[in-house]
Design a protein around this motif. Structure first.
Motif, PDB file in Angstrom:
ATOM      1  N   LYS A 271      -6.164  -0.239  -7.799  1.00  0.00           N
ATOM      2  CA  LYS A 271      -6.018   0.915  -8.402  1.00  0.00           C
ATOM      3  C   LYS A 271      -5.165   1.813  -7.678  1.00  0.00           C
ATOM      4  N   GLU A 272      -4.478   2.825  -8.530  1.00  0.00           N
ATOM      5  CA  GLU A 272      -3.524   3.672  -7.665  1.00  0.00           C
ATOM      6  C   GLU A 272      -4.432   4.828  -6.741  1.00  0.00           C
ATOM      7  N   ILE A 273      -3.727   5.038  -5.658  1.00  0.00           N
ATOM      8  CA  ILE A 273      -4.508   5.937  -4.703  1.00  0.00           C
ATOM      9  C   ILE A 273      -4.138   7.337  -5.006  1.00  0.00           C
TER      10      ILE A 273
ATOM     11  N   GLU B  97       1.384   3.490  -2.796  1.00  0.00           N
ATOM     12  CA  GLU B  97      -0.016   4.050  -3.082  1.00  0.00           C
ATOM     13  C   GLU B  97      -0.715   3.381  -4.203  1.00  0.00           C
ATOM     14  N   VAL B  98      -0.848   2.110  -3.848  1.00  0.00           N
ATOM     15  CA  VAL B  98      -1.626   1.254  -4.608  1.00  0.00           C
ATOM     16  C   VAL B  98      -2.694   0.416  -3.755  1.00  0.00           C
ATOM     17  N   THR B  99      -3.899   0.076  -4.022  1.00  0.00           N
ATOM     18  CA  THR B  99      -4.741  -0.878  -3.303  1.00  0.00           C
ATOM     19  C   THR B  99      -4.103  -2.097  -3.468  1.00  0.00           C
TER      20      THR B  99
ATOM     21  N   TYR C 161       0.817  -1.292   0.017  1.00  0.00           N
ATOM     22  CA  TYR C 161      -0.108  -0.059  -0.011  1.00  0.00           C
ATOM     23  C   TYR C 161       0.947   1.409   0.002  1.00  0.00           C
TER      24      TYR C 161
END
Length: 134
Positions: free
Chosen positions: A132-134, A72-74, A69
């Protein structure tokens, strides 16, 4: 079918509430790396007096998710394998996850749990599916 009542009772004792994760501490966190610590609480022990395998497995899963995480990705766990090397029944343990490969859709994490003296307790590999990217 099990007919001996004492065997059936022993089997039923395996159904336990597992707790003790609420005091998990983040020591280090960066993309691809997480280091955590936790005091093994009585609520985390199995019926034999050692930290429950489910407790230890979920700590590894949490660490793998955190270090992924941090990119910066779920993510969710796609696959996991774990080896319980040595039992532990108290004290502080350390959970460290490092990504050994990050691709477009997955990341592979090596996760180790060590004891207060640095002894290896658990080792595992977790493949995280990237969302997806956060």
């Amino acid at each position: 079918m099990i007919t001996r009542p004492e065997i059936m009772e022993g089997i039923r004792r395996h159904i336990q509430r597992i707790g003790g994760q609420e005091n998990l501490k983040i020591l280090e966190i960066e993309p691809g790396h997480a280091r955590l610590s936790i005091e093994v609480a009585e609520e985390a022990l199995n019926l034999y007096g050692n930290a429950h395998g489910g407790f230890l497995f979920s700590l590894c899963d949490i660490a793998a998710g955190m270090c992924t995480y941090a990119y910066e990705v779920t993510n969710v766990t796609q696959c996991a394998g774990i080896n319980f090397v040595r039992g532990v029944n108290g004290g502080t343990i350390y959970v460290e996850s490092n990504i050994v490969h990050k691709g477009k859709h997955t990341a592979v994490c090596r996760v180790d749990i060590t004891g207060e003296e640095g002894e290896l307790l658990v080792t595992g590999n977790f493949t995280m599916f990237l969302g997806k990217e956060i």
